[in-house]
Scaffold this motif. Structure first.
Motif, short mmCIF file in Angstrom:
data_model
loop_
_atom_site.label_atom_id
_atom_site.label_comp_id
_atom_site.label_asym_id
_atom_site.label_seq_id
_atom_site.Cartn_x
_atom_site.Cartn_y
_atom_site.Cartn_z
N ASN A 1 35.17 53.47 35.95
CA ASN A 1 36.38 53.37 36.76
C ASN A 1 35.96 53.39 38.23
O ASN A 1 35.44 54.38 38.71
N ASP A 2 36.21 52.30 38.90
CA ASP A 2 35.89 52.21 40.33
C ASP A 2 37.09 52.79 41.08
O ASP A 2 38.10 52.14 41.23
N CYS A 3 36.96 54.06 41.49
CA CYS A 3 38.09 54.75 42.08
C CYS A 3 38.47 54.17 43.45
O CYS A 3 39.56 54.45 43.96
N GLY A 4 37.62 53.37 44.05
CA GLY A 4 37.97 52.71 45.30
C GLY A 4 38.97 51.57 45.09
O GLY A 4 39.67 51.18 46.00
N ARG A 5 39.05 51.05 43.86
CA ARG A 5 39.96 49.95 43.57
C ARG A 5 41.06 50.32 42.59
O ARG A 5 42.05 49.63 42.49
#
Length: 168
Positions: free
Chosen positions: A161-165
């Motif tokens: 999970n790319d928490c920036g996106r």
């Protein structure tokens, strides 16, 4: 305008000469020519319809996620309504790396039924998930027979999970 009439007249005479020579050599007249071309067009149209129908059915295998290592299309189609019993067996699948053999499988969808050869319990589960995807994507239509060979590209499966996106 006179030039066009002369040109049209020349084309008509040329066409008549070709028709006469075909009739003399091959017995090919205007009515047989029309029948011949009509038959050719029907044949071409039927071929195109069959090709489009098969390519649409085969597209089911392009939508499997994750994409299998190998999909070999075979002759015939399989109707999901005739699913019956799925034959499952354990076995070694050639060319599979040793560290992922337990997750490898061969899913054989044939006219007479479905056969799974799995490297282990995980392989059997992944084969059944792939079969479920194929049946769902087919939307009740017959599916082209195929042999799907798959194993994971990496030893560990996971989710990132790319928490920036993606904000959870």
């Amino acid at each position: 305008q006179n030039g066009n009439k002369v040109k049209d007249s020349f084309e008509n005479r040329r066409c008549e000469m070709i028709c006469r020579s075909l009739e003399e050599k091959y017995g090919f007249n205007r009515s047989t020519a029309k029948t011949f071309w009509a038959d050719q067009m029907k044949s071409l149209a039927l071929s195109l319809v069959a090709l489009c129908a098969f390519s649409t059915l085969a597209a089911v295998y392009d939508e499997i996620l994750p994409a299998p290592q190998r999909v070999e299309l075979r002759e015939g189609t399989f109707d999901a309504k005739d699913l019956g019993e799925i034959t499952v067996s354990r076995g070694e699948i050639p060319e599979v790396p040793a560290d992922v053999r337990n997750q490898a499988y061969v899913l054989d969808i044939a006219k007479d039924g479905v056969t799974i050869v799995a490297g282990g319990n995980a392989g059997e589960r992944y084969a059944k998930v792939t079969l479920a995807q194929v049946l769902k994507l087919s939307e009740g239509r017959p599916v082209p027979c195929a042999r799907i060979t798959d194993w994971p590209a990496l030893r560990w499966r996971g989710v990132m999970n790319d928490c920036g996106r993606n904000f959870l």
